[in-house]
Design a protein around this motif. Sequence first.
Motif, PDB file in Angstrom:
ATOM      1  N   MET A  35      23.301   8.272   1.196  1.00  0.00           N
ATOM      2  CA  MET A  35      24.693   7.315   1.253  1.00  0.00           C
ATOM      3  C   MET A  35      25.353   7.682   2.557  1.00  0.00           C
ATOM      4  O   MET A  35      26.029   6.704   3.289  1.00  0.00           O
ATOM      5  CB  MET A  35      25.564   7.664   0.233  1.00  0.00           C
ATOM      6  CG  MET A  35      25.285   7.227  -1.185  1.00  0.00           C
ATOM      7  SD  MET A  35      26.214   7.734  -2.431  1.00  0.00           S
ATOM      8  CE  MET A  35      27.747   6.395  -2.167  1.00  0.00           C
ATOM      9  N   TRP A  84      30.375   8.786  -3.274  1.00  0.00           N
ATOM     10  CA  TRP A  84      29.151   9.072  -4.321  1.00  0.00           C
ATOM     11  C   TRP A  84      30.073   9.356  -5.835  1.00  0.00           C
ATOM     12  O   TRP A  84      29.255   8.943  -6.622  1.00  0.00           O
ATOM     13  CB  TRP A  84      28.719  10.473  -3.669  1.00  0.00           C
ATOM     14  CG  TRP A  84      27.598  11.195  -4.568  1.00  0.00           C
ATOM     15  CD1 TRP A  84      26.399  10.688  -4.467  1.00  0.00           C
ATOM     16  CD2 TRP A  84      27.898  12.212  -5.345  1.00  0.00           C
ATOM     17  NE1 TRP A  84      25.610  11.326  -5.395  1.00  0.00           N
ATOM     18  CE2 TRP A  84      26.546  12.436  -5.830  1.00  0.00           C
ATOM     19  CE3 TRP A  84      28.830  13.115  -5.727  1.00  0.00           C
ATOM     20  CZ2 TRP A  84      26.108  13.589  -6.661  1.00  0.00           C
ATOM     21  CZ3 TRP A  84      28.418  14.200  -6.428  1.00  0.00           C
ATOM     22  CH2 TRP A  84      27.204  14.518  -6.930  1.00  0.00           C
ATOM     23  N   LYS A 134      29.241   7.109  -9.257  1.00  0.00           N
ATOM     24  CA  LYS A 134      28.676   7.503 -10.813  1.00  0.00           C
ATOM     25  C   LYS A 134      29.819   7.491 -11.700  1.00  0.00           C
ATOM     26  O   LYS A 134      29.563   8.012 -12.779  1.00  0.00           O
ATOM     27  CB  LYS A 134      28.579   8.994 -10.404  1.00  0.00           C
ATOM     28  CG  LYS A 134      27.263   9.370  -9.618  1.00  0.00           C
ATOM     29  CD  LYS A 134      27.014  10.731  -9.515  1.00  0.00           C
ATOM     30  CE  LYS A 134      25.817  11.047  -8.668  1.00  0.00           C
ATOM     31  NZ  LYS A 134      24.582  10.881  -9.391  1.00  0.00           N
ATOM     32  N   ASN A 138      21.410  16.146  -5.620  1.00  0.00           N
ATOM     33  CA  ASN A 138      22.574  15.720  -5.246  1.00  0.00           C
ATOM     34  C   ASN A 138      22.660  15.640  -3.703  1.00  0.00           C
ATOM     35  O   ASN A 138      23.204  14.552  -3.278  1.00  0.00           O
ATOM     36  CB  ASN A 138      23.624  16.669  -5.732  1.00  0.00           C
ATOM     37  CG  ASN A 138      23.822  17.049  -7.108  1.00  0.00           C
ATOM     38  OD1 ASN A 138      23.669  15.897  -7.943  1.00  0.00           O
ATOM     39  ND2 ASN A 138      24.206  17.996  -7.498  1.00  0.00           N
ATOM     40  N   GLU A 178      20.787  12.459  -2.425  1.00  0.00           N
ATOM     41  CA  GLU A 178      21.514  11.200  -2.720  1.00  0.00           C
ATOM     42  C   GLU A 178      22.778  10.914  -1.829  1.00  0.00           C
ATOM     43  O   GLU A 178      22.896  10.004  -1.302  1.00  0.00           O
ATOM     44  CB  GLU A 178      22.055  11.222  -4.238  1.00  0.00           C
ATOM     45  CG  GLU A 178      21.190  11.097  -5.399  1.00  0.00           C
ATOM     46  CD  GLU A 178      21.756  11.186  -6.887  1.00  0.00           C
ATOM     47  OE1 GLU A 178      21.108  11.140  -7.970  1.00  0.00           O
ATOM     48  OE2 GLU A 178      23.180  11.418  -6.944  1.00  0.00           O
ATOM     49  N   LEU A 179      23.431  11.983  -1.519  1.00  0.00           N
ATOM     50  CA  LEU A 179      24.358  11.924  -0.575  1.00  0.00           C
ATOM     51  C   LEU A 179      24.109  11.768   1.006  1.00  0.00           C
ATOM     52  O   LEU A 179      24.725  10.992   1.446  1.00  0.00           O
ATOM     53  CB  LEU A 179      25.111  13.537  -0.577  1.00  0.00           C
ATOM     54  CG  LEU A 179      26.051  13.606  -1.699  1.00  0.00           C
ATOM     55  CD1 LEU A 179      26.510  14.927  -2.061  1.00  0.00           C
ATOM     56  CD2 LEU A 179      27.413  12.922  -1.673  1.00  0.00           C
TER      57      LEU A 179
END
Length: 505
Positions: free
Chosen positions: A502, A473, A477, A495, A498-499
Motif C-alpha cells: 500500500m 490500512w 480492514k 502485516n 501488506e503495508l
Amino acid sequence: MSITSIVRKLFFSSRQNIILPRYTKDVEEVQQRTLQHLIDRGKYTEFGKNHLFDNIHSYKDFAQNIPINTYEDLKGFIDRMRHGEANVLWPGTVKWFAKSSGTTNDKSKFIPVTTEGLKNIHYAGGFDTVALYLLNNPQSKFFDGKSLILGGSHSPNYNLPHSLVGDLSAILIENINPLANLARVPTKKTALLNDFEVKRDQIAQETWQKNVTSISGVPSWMLSVLVRVMEISGKKHLQEVWPNLEVFFHGGISFQPYRSQYMELITSDSMHYMETYNASEGFFGIQSDPNDSSMLLMVDYDIFYEFIPMDEIGKEHPTIVPLEGIQKGINYAMLITTSCGLWRYMIGDTVTFTSIKPYKFYITGRTKYFINAFGEELIMDNAEKGLAYACEKTNAELLEYTAAPVFMDKKAKCRHQWLIEFSREPTSLEEFAKLLDSKLQEINSDYEAKRFHDVTLQHLEIIKARKGLFDDWLKAKGKLGGQHKIPRLSNDRKNMDELLAMNKQ
C-alpha cells in the motif's frame, strides 16, 4: 463553591479503600476472597460443572481443575452465549459482547461483558480513575466543565433483543447512568457513529466551543480529533480553544510515541496526563502517582490475577503464580479470571512489576507482539524506549510504526525492517536508524548479542511510510477508529508486506 468541590465528597466517601491499607497489607486476602466469590458464582454454570467447581476449596484446587485458556479455547462457549444460551461461562444470559482485535483465525474477538462485570470492573475502574485524579489534584475544577470521551460503535448481536456487540467504549456509553451524559460530550448519537472520519468531524464541530475540562481515549485517535478541532477553531494551541482543559485520561496503547505531539499541542503547565489500563477484558490498572509512570494494580475488582514468566510461555508445564508469587523486574504474561466468565484467560499482555505492596507495574508488550525470529527477543517496551531515544536525539516525531523481520537470505543475512510514519521527519533517516539500533542494543542483551559484529543480525532498516498509510490500512480492514491498534511488532511479515504494498500506491 464549585461543582467539583461538592462532587469530590461523593468520590472519597464511596471509595476510601483506594488509600486504605488493603492495597498494601491485605492484597492476598482480598484476592483470595475474590477467587472464592468467582468460584461460588460459577459453580452452577456449564463450565463450572465441567471443571468440578464444587471441589475447589483452595488456589491449588483452582489451578489443578482449570486449564489455561486462550480465546480460541473459549470461543465455542462464547458463540453459544452470543446466540442466547444461559449459564454457559457465567450465570444467566449475557447481553453485551465487546469486540476487539482478532486472533490468528478470526478477524475479531467477542468478549462477554456481564452486568456484574460492567459494574464491578469497568465502571469501578472509571470511578476510581477520577477519584485518584481528584485526590492528587485538590484544586481541580474537573466537574465544572464537560468531559470529551471518545467511543466506538455497536450493532445488534445476532438480532437478539437488547443484545449488542461492539467496542467496549460503546457498550459503556450505552449503559451509563443518564445523569453522566449531562457532563460528557459529544452527544450519544455522535459518540456511537460507526464511520470514524464522519465521527471525527462531528465531534470536533460539537465540542470546540464547549467548556471541555477533560479528555479520555486512545492517544492516536484522540490526537486525530484534536487536530480537527484546531483546524476548525483556527487556533494554534488547544488551551486557546479549551482554556480550562486540565487532564487527559489515556490508555489502549503506549502514550510515549505521541507525548511530544501533545506537548506541542497543549503547552499549558497545568495540563495533566493519567494512564489507565482498561481493555475489553477488564480494567486492571491506574496511574496513582503523577510522578510515577507505573500503574497501581486494581486488586479489589471482580478479577483474580495470575502470572506466567514470559520465558516459560509455550512450555507444557509453565510456572504460574498468583500475586503473592510475583517478583519485581520479571516480564510476565497475565492470566485473569473475572465475573465476565473468563477463566484463567490469557489476555495477551505482558507486564513487569516495579513495586510490591502496593503492587505497581507497567505494560511491556504483548505475548504475540514481539520479534524473536533470530533469538533477539525484542519486545514492545524495547521498541518504545528505542524510538523515544532516537526521536529525542534527532528532534523527530512519529505517528505510527510497525516492525518485522527480514528473514535470512542465501548468505545468511537478516535484519529488522521498520516502517515509520513521521509527523516530523529526522534530518537523516540513516542517523535515526543508527541511534535506534544502538539504543536497542543497550537495553536488550539478546538483541546486542545477535547484532555483535553483524554476524547474525544486520543493521536495522527504516522505511518512511507515506502520510496516512496506517489509517488507510486500518480502513481497508474495517478497523479505523474505536479500540483498533496497529500491531507494533510482528514475528512474521504478513502485516508488513501488506503495508509495503500500500505504501507504493
